[in-house]
Design a protein around this motif. Sequence first.
Motif, short mmCIF file in Angstrom:
data_model
loop_
_atom_site.label_atom_id
_atom_site.label_comp_id
_atom_site.label_asym_id
_atom_site.label_seq_id
_atom_site.Cartn_x
_atom_site.Cartn_y
_atom_site.Cartn_z
N PHE A 170 68.83 17.28 44.11
CA PHE A 170 70.17 16.69 44.06
C PHE A 170 70.74 16.72 42.63
CE2 PHE A 170 68.09 15.11 47.86
CZ PHE A 170 69.06 15.36 48.82
N ASP A 171 70.10 17.51 41.79
CA ASP A 171 70.60 17.74 40.43
C ASP A 171 70.86 16.43 39.69
OD1 ASP A 171 71.56 19.06 38.21
OD2 ASP A 171 73.61 19.20 38.99
N LEU A 172 69.88 15.53 39.74
CA LEU A 172 70.10 14.19 39.17
C LEU A 172 69.78 14.10 37.68
CD1 LEU A 172 68.63 12.12 42.16
CD2 LEU A 172 71.04 12.58 41.64
N HIS B 290 72.83 9.05 42.72
CA HIS B 290 73.32 10.00 43.73
C HIS B 290 74.57 9.44 44.43
CE1 HIS B 290 73.17 13.10 46.76
NE2 HIS B 290 73.07 12.20 47.72
N ARG B 291 74.54 8.16 44.77
CA ARG B 291 75.69 7.56 45.46
C ARG B 291 76.90 7.43 44.53
NH1 ARG B 291 75.80 5.10 50.37
NH2 ARG B 291 77.95 5.64 49.96
N ARG C 289 77.66 9.33 42.06
CA ARG C 289 78.24 10.68 41.96
C ARG C 289 79.13 10.95 43.17
NH1 ARG C 289 74.01 14.50 40.18
NH2 ARG C 289 73.60 14.04 37.98
N TYR D 63 62.82 8.69 51.30
CA TYR D 63 64.26 8.50 51.47
C TYR D 63 64.72 8.96 52.86
CZ TYR D 63 65.05 8.10 46.34
OH TYR D 63 65.07 7.73 45.02
N SER E 50 69.09 11.80 53.32
CA SER E 50 69.40 13.21 53.55
C SER E 50 68.52 13.76 54.67
CB SER E 50 69.17 14.01 52.26
OG SER E 50 68.98 15.38 52.56
N TYR F 112 68.57 7.03 43.52
CA TYR F 112 69.47 7.04 44.68
C TYR F 112 70.83 6.43 44.31
CZ TYR F 112 71.38 6.26 49.35
OH TYR F 112 72.21 6.24 50.44
#
Length: 529
Positions: free
Chosen positions: A94-96, A20-21, A23, A61, A64, A17
């Motif tokens: 999320f393409d992480l 993600h943030r 990015r 989570y 989203s 996560y």
Amino acid sequence: MRQLDAVVVGAGFAGLYMLHRLRGLGLSARVFEAGDGIGGTWYWNRYPGARCDVESMDYSYSFSEALQQEWQWTERYAAQPEILKYINHVADRFDLRRDVQCSTRVTSAVFDEAAGRWTIETDRGDQVSARFCVMATGCLSSAQAPTFPGLEGFQGRWYHTGRWPHEGVDFTGQRVGVIGTGSSAIQSIPIIAAQAAHLYVFQRTPNYSIPAHNAPLDRDFERRVKAEYGEFRRQARESRVGFVMERNDVSALAVPREQREGEYEKRWSRGGLGFSATFADLLTSQEANDTAAEFFRAKIRSLVRDPAVADLLTPRDYPLGTKRLCVDTNYYATFNRDNVTLIDLRKTPIEAISPHGLRTSEREYAVDSLVFAIGFDAMTGALLGIDIRGRAGQPLRDKWAAGPRTYLGLTVAGFPNLFMITGPGSPSVLSNMIVSIEQHVDWIAGCMTYLREHGQATIEAEAGAEETWVTHVNEVGHLTLYPRANSWYMGANVPGKPRIFMPYIGGVGTYRQICDEVAAKGYTGFTLQ
Ligand code: NA7
């Protein structure tokens, strides 16, 4: 040297996560993960019966809306494979993955004062420079290695619950020894017992365990939650432990005995961690706690046929809930099986592992396999496993020699731009980890944005603010019964570890308010440069 905005250590729920943030903020980041795959706790703990003790609709989570609507859990409590599938789904969705480097252990993180940056090195020879270093290393990720004499000469197979083989283990027909009776053992013992020819359970301390009453997820409940997931999450964020449990503001001692027993019975049949909220003072008053503990003891007597075995399984020397309450499926009843033997290590301690078994002070037990369910160097183990050095080269190991010291469980004085997700001094292990993870990640992301908007390069906790926070965490902890148990919350399970109540017990909602207020006031207790 490769230059990055941020390095994140660990690709479990927290690290992913965070990535993600980062990015989303337009920052460059790399995640290093020691495992060969992502998932953290749920990557490693693959032992039979591994299951979350927080309910599925809570343990996911919330960042989203699309994700939380589309994902469907199958059970009230998700099992490890399903959680691992979920986290892999999130990584893909999320393409992480393209910024995650697995099979790579971070060995050191050193702050370069002149540059105001961190140099991070790995066991694969990576060397990167980053402005921010975020430790998403987990609270229960540093498995305790078994150090029993003779283990190296053991001719059978041995396993640690926290490092379980990916291909699984079939114990059919085997004589198996399980050492430990914490959560991991309590979840795996019923399953191993059903496979093994004989199971020996080596117990040092009995635990309080409550039935999970796991079942397929009630689809009506799921629909209701999903219709108002936003509100459901808001309540979780503001709650004490990161999920809503029915609370009761009354003292256990304020109601007549029958009513009290009735309340306990109701919670017992509902199952799960909500039991500890049956009355307001179960974790603050020994006398109140005794009534709940006595209820458990009676349950154990009623579930276990042999009175001597029931007696041995009965916890007596610490208050209920001060070691994490375990949530089980058929744990106590498993001791009614003819092929299960419970051994009291208090009376007859382990002397050594022999080539074909385990020797206590009383006798030898021949086994084909040994399962060490002996826990973790909790909360600080993973952090101190990395050589982290702050200003003037000060090692975190030195700074924390007498126990962890943090400001808000997020930062450490003398270690600018270093963040910990669910670090010691935050609610972390006393909460639904996902709620606490999201709160920390959001706070860190907010902090990075603030630095950018205010043209500041670094943020660092002030020594005074840290001192005040450490004192507060300690004081609040000592208002409860928690310090009365030799628990991993206290560091008591690791020989030589300082005895400090490490998590913050002020409550998830209260803690969030404190963190938000610090930010809203321009990061009080921090120096920005
Ligand atoms: P825990 O809860 O730390 O349990 C470890 C168990 O192993 C516990 O019963 C210990 O007894 C026992 N233990 C540890 N070392 C030894 C030695 N040397 N000899 C005998 N017995 C030993 O770890 P878990 O993995 O079960 O659970 C950790 C958390 O993961 C859990 O709380 C959930 O949040 C998920 P002790 O009590 O120390 O006498």
